[in-house]
Motif scaffolding. Structure first.
Motif, PDB file in Angstrom:
ATOM      1  N   LYS A  18      -3.287  -5.221  -9.403  1.00 46.35           N
ATOM      2  CA  LYS A  18      -3.375  -5.254  -7.947  1.00 46.35           C
ATOM      3  C   LYS A  18      -4.582  -6.084  -7.513  1.00 46.35           C
ATOM      4  O   LYS A  18      -4.475  -6.954  -6.664  1.00 46.35           O
ATOM      5  CB  LYS A  18      -3.535  -3.817  -7.440  1.00 46.35           C
ATOM      6  N   THR A  19      -5.720  -5.810  -8.103  1.00 46.34           N
ATOM      7  CA  THR A  19      -6.950  -6.498  -7.697  1.00 46.34           C
ATOM      8  C   THR A  19      -7.323  -7.532  -8.770  1.00 46.34           C
ATOM      9  O   THR A  19      -6.807  -7.489  -9.885  1.00 46.34           O
ATOM     10  CB  THR A  19      -8.119  -5.504  -7.603  1.00 46.34           C
ATOM     11  N   PHE A  75       7.998  -3.158 -12.725  1.00 45.73           N
ATOM     12  CA  PHE A  75       7.056  -3.134 -11.603  1.00 45.73           C
ATOM     13  C   PHE A  75       7.738  -3.672 -10.352  1.00 45.73           C
ATOM     14  O   PHE A  75       7.470  -3.230  -9.244  1.00 45.73           O
ATOM     15  CB  PHE A  75       5.819  -3.980 -11.918  1.00 45.73           C
ATOM     16  N   SER A  76       8.566  -4.691 -10.533  1.00 47.42           N
ATOM     17  CA  SER A  76       9.297  -5.261  -9.398  1.00 47.42           C
ATOM     18  C   SER A  76      10.491  -6.034  -9.947  1.00 47.42           C
ATOM     19  O   SER A  76      10.507  -6.392 -11.121  1.00 47.42           O
ATOM     20  CB  SER A  76       8.392  -6.219  -8.612  1.00 47.42           C
ATOM     21  N   GLU A 125       0.288 -15.155  -2.353  1.00 47.44           N
ATOM     22  CA  GLU A 125       0.375 -13.956  -3.193  1.00 47.44           C
ATOM     23  C   GLU A 125       1.242 -12.856  -2.592  1.00 47.44           C
ATOM     24  O   GLU A 125       1.490 -11.855  -3.241  1.00 47.44           O
ATOM     25  CB  GLU A 125      -1.029 -13.393  -3.466  1.00 47.44           C
ATOM     26  N   GLU A 126       1.686 -13.069  -1.363  1.00 47.71           N
ATOM     27  CA  GLU A 126       2.576 -12.049  -0.802  1.00 47.71           C
ATOM     28  C   GLU A 126       3.957 -12.151  -1.461  1.00 47.71           C
ATOM     29  O   GLU A 126       4.582 -11.149  -1.784  1.00 47.71           O
ATOM     30  CB  GLU A 126       2.684 -12.236   0.719  1.00 47.71           C
ATOM     31  N   PHE A 170      -1.164  -2.523 -14.311  1.00 50.65           N
ATOM     32  CA  PHE A 170      -0.796  -2.740 -12.905  1.00 50.65           C
ATOM     33  C   PHE A 170      -1.844  -3.666 -12.287  1.00 50.65           C
ATOM     34  O   PHE A 170      -2.994  -3.272 -12.118  1.00 50.65           O
ATOM     35  CB  PHE A 170      -0.744  -1.385 -12.198  1.00 50.65           C
ATOM     36  N   ASP A 192      -8.437  -5.831 -11.891  1.00 49.33           N
ATOM     37  CA  ASP A 192      -7.317  -5.398 -12.760  1.00 49.33           C
ATOM     38  C   ASP A 192      -6.863  -6.569 -13.631  1.00 49.33           C
ATOM     39  O   ASP A 192      -6.586  -6.422 -14.828  1.00 49.33           O
ATOM     40  CB  ASP A 192      -6.080  -4.985 -11.937  1.00 49.33           C
ATOM     41  N   LYS A 193      -6.781  -7.741 -12.990  1.00 48.91           N
ATOM     42  CA  LYS A 193      -6.257  -8.925 -13.689  1.00 48.91           C
ATOM     43  C   LYS A 193      -7.225  -9.370 -14.785  1.00 48.91           C
ATOM     44  O   LYS A 193      -6.817  -9.710 -15.898  1.00 48.91           O
ATOM     45  CB  LYS A 193      -6.010 -10.057 -12.685  1.00 48.91           C
ATOM     46  N   LYS A 238       0.135 -13.488 -12.221  1.00 51.66           N
ATOM     47  CA  LYS A 238      -0.935 -12.530 -11.892  1.00 51.66           C
ATOM     48  C   LYS A 238      -1.922 -12.445 -13.055  1.00 51.66           C
ATOM     49  O   LYS A 238      -3.133 -12.432 -12.854  1.00 51.66           O
ATOM     50  CB  LYS A 238      -0.350 -11.129 -11.636  1.00 51.66           C
ATOM     51  N   ASN A 278      -4.454  -0.139 -18.416  1.00 49.97           N
ATOM     52  CA  ASN A 278      -3.848  -0.326 -17.096  1.00 49.97           C
ATOM     53  C   ASN A 278      -3.193  -1.707 -17.033  1.00 49.97           C
ATOM     54  O   ASN A 278      -3.857  -2.721 -17.237  1.00 49.97           O
ATOM     55  CB  ASN A 278      -4.906  -0.220 -15.994  1.00 49.97           C
TER      56      ASN A 278
END
Ligand code: GDP
Length: 300
Positions: free
Chosen positions: A286-287, A227-228, A61-62, A284, A290-291, A13, A282
């Protein structure tokens, strides 16, 4: 020139952000290989393929696994004929894995094969398997004893108490040390510290090389949670706190800067007692914004 250490979810990511703002041909990625295995005639180097597909804009990306929009004709037919597969491989992704097995059988090293495959995909970054040797990883659990890593993830859904994580001792592939040595900066993406990053930093000569470099890491934790995925369970098994502080402890012999999430701002000073510099932002992703923002922080 930079070097990134990567597993197959968190760091890819960040790579999506880095490749938008840094010349791709100056990016090297050293990728974890301890989870590699043969399955259904293919050689599965999942983290390497994820990094390769990320650069080629093909990644699904899923799942952070396989090629987006892939079909599953071979898998469906195999199931109809009575063959069950633990991992769900799409057709185009399966071709990548079959080609790896064919070329390994012909005597090419994994490093050589990855170079050929990423060139065919038009990837300009250098992707380096941490080792060309085969390895094994098992998880010792309270409930089921010692089990295969992929069984832990898929069959048992990580739903067990982890007592120990065991993986083979392997040698670094030829480019690992020289690539770190000639980089201006080494970036640890927010990958699983125990199963993705630790195998790379445990390779002979890597820790010494890192001590000479500017090393910046992004924490994969917010508070006491990852995060996961199972990073928390693995950190516990190694006696590290399940948090950014635990990450700082694990990397403390060479880490210059740790990037932690805004939600962990209260721990900044405590972590600065372990790591010289802590950046709060940040983390996290997501978009794509963000990256890219996180990429700017680690590059600047
Ligand atoms: P694996 O090879 O599939 O286990 O993937 P990695 O080791 O590369 O990454 C897994 C780690 O990525 C997990 O510990 C997650 O906490 C972390 N992660 C996933 N998404 C994010 C994110 O958006 N931000 C941060 N900081 N960490 C993330």
């Amino acid at each position: 020139m930079i070097t990134i250490l990567s597993g197959g979810t968190g760091t890819p990511k960040l790579i999506q952000g880095i490749k938008e703002i840094y010349p791709e041909e100056e990016i090297n990625v050293i990728v974890n290989t301890v989870e590699n295995l043969y399955m259904s005639g293919g050689y599965i180097a999942a983290d390497i393929d994820t990094v390769m597909y990320t650069f080629a804009d093909l990644i699904d990306e899923e799942f952070w696994y396989g090629i987006k929009g892939d079909t599953f004709i071979v898998r469906e037919r195999l199931i109809e004929m009575g063959t069950e597969e633990l991992l769900k491989l799409g057709d185009r992704d399966r071709a990548t894995k079959l080609q790896k097995a064919i070329l390994l059988d012909e005597g090419y090293s994994l490093s050589e094969i990855v170079e050929m495959q990423k060139d065919k995909l038009g990837v300009k970054a250098t992707i380096i398997p941490m080792s060309d040797e085969e390895s094994e990883i098992t998880i010792v659990t309270k409930e089921y004893g010692e089990i295969e890593f992929h069984d832990f993830l898929i069959k048992y859904h990580c739903d067990c108490e982890v007592l120990e994580v065991k993986y083979s001792n392997v040698s670094p592939s030829p480019k690992v040390i020289e690539t770190i040595e000639k980089s201006d900066k080494v970036i640890f993406g927010p990958s699983n510290p125990i199963t993705s990053i630790r195998p790379i930093i445990s390779l002979e000569g890597v820790e010494e090389a890192l001590k000479e470099k500017e090393v910046i890491a992004v924490s994969p934790f917010i508070g006491k949670s990852a995060f996961s995925g199972p990073a928390g369970q693995f950190m516990n098994a190694f006696g590290y706190e399940t948090s950014s502080k635990g990450v700082a402890e694990l990397y403390k012999s060479f880490l210059n800067t740790l990037v932690i999430d805004n939600k962990d701002a209260e721990f900044k000073e405590e972590i600065e007692e372990i790591t010289p510099k802590v950046i709060v932002t940040n983390t996290f992703m997501k978009t794509i914004e963000d990256k890219i923002n996180l990429a700017k922080v680690v590059l600047e």
